[in-house]
Design an enzyme around this catalytic site. Structure first.
Site, PDB file in Angstrom:
ATOM      1  N   SER A 142      47.490  36.769  30.202  1.00 32.90           N
ATOM      2  CA  SER A 142      46.426  35.966  30.479  1.00 32.90           C
ATOM      3  C   SER A 142      46.621  34.452  30.265  1.00 32.90           C
ATOM      4  O   SER A 142      45.744  33.486  30.736  1.00 32.90           O
ATOM      5  CB  SER A 142      45.115  36.250  29.931  1.00 32.90           C
ATOM      6  N   LYS A 180      41.801  32.377  24.499  1.00 35.42           N
ATOM      7  CA  LYS A 180      41.691  31.045  25.502  1.00 35.42           C
ATOM      8  C   LYS A 180      41.326  29.879  25.287  1.00 35.42           C
ATOM      9  O   LYS A 180      40.976  29.457  24.192  1.00 35.42           O
ATOM     10  CB  LYS A 180      40.294  31.943  26.287  1.00 35.42           C
TER      11      LYS A 180
END
Length: 221
Positions: A142, A180
């Site tokens: 990701s 993230k």
């Protein structure tokens, strides 16, 4: 390792596909795992997808495919009956190397606190600045467009605050950790992946706790 809920969901999807050839609906997954809402199912699906255990088949409704099953058993939940180990303090092994606590795999969906004291990682001191640090092994793709690859070691400086655009370890609902980009959107927090095939994740501000900020990256060949 997978969390208990991730493992249960993966097995449920796998068994249903073997029985009927059709993946279960989100409502069926919610009921099977005794979750309160389908948003929890979406988070579990996203975590399994990021770790390449499942994938969505395009242009088909309710289309999930199990890519692989875990080789190892699920991680046991932390026992409240056992005292928490004292936090490790980085100790300089020599003039150029520091031993950092290694807290497991960031995409495993476990709170950072549940991984305290498992092992350590030798890190060149030049990669670190001031403050307390720990390391996490990266799992999944990701963040590949930020140069963070599966199997890398993310070096994290402990902090409870972050600025927009920083890469952080975020703990969601005190149950699931992720690496993230951090963004604020009014009363909401947006967590952005660095991979165009994944969508940003949006949460209420009180659902997200900052556990640390990316300070460096270590890769072994």
């Amino acid at each position: 390792m997978l969390t208990r809920k991730q493992h249960e969901l993966l097995c449920f999807i796998h068994d249903r596909l073997n029985e009927t050839g059709v993946s279960p609906s989100f409502e069926e997954m919610k009921d099977a795992l005794d979750l309160k809402s389908k948003s929890g199912v979406h988070r579990l699906i996203r975590a399994l997808e990021e770790r390449s255990f499942i994938r969505r088949l395009p242009n088909r409704a309710r289309a999930l495919e199990v890519v692989r099953m875990p080789e190892r058993t699920i991680a046991p939940p932390p026992s409240s009956a056992q005292p928490s180990p004292a936090p490790k303090v980085p100790v300089a092994a020599n003039d150029s190397v520091i031993e950092l606590p290694l807290h497991g795999r960031i995409a495993a969906g476990m709170p950072i606190e549940a991984m305290e004291g498992q092992s350590s990682l030798s890190v060149p001191a030049a990669l670190l600045g001031p403050g307390e640090h720990y390391a996490l092994e990266v799992s999944g793709d990701s963040m590949i467009e930020a140069g963070i690859l599966d199997g890398d070691y993310a070096l994290i400086r402990r902090t409870e605050t972050a600025r927009d655009g920083e890469i952080i370890v975020a703990l969601i609902d005190d149950a699931e950790a992720t690496l993230k980009y951090f963004r604020r959107e009014g009363q909401m927090v947006r967590l952005d992946p660095a991979n165009h095939i994944y969508s940003p994740q949006r949460y209420k501000a009180d659902q997200v706790r900052v556990q640390g900020r990316l300070a460096g990256l270590l890769r072994r060949y």
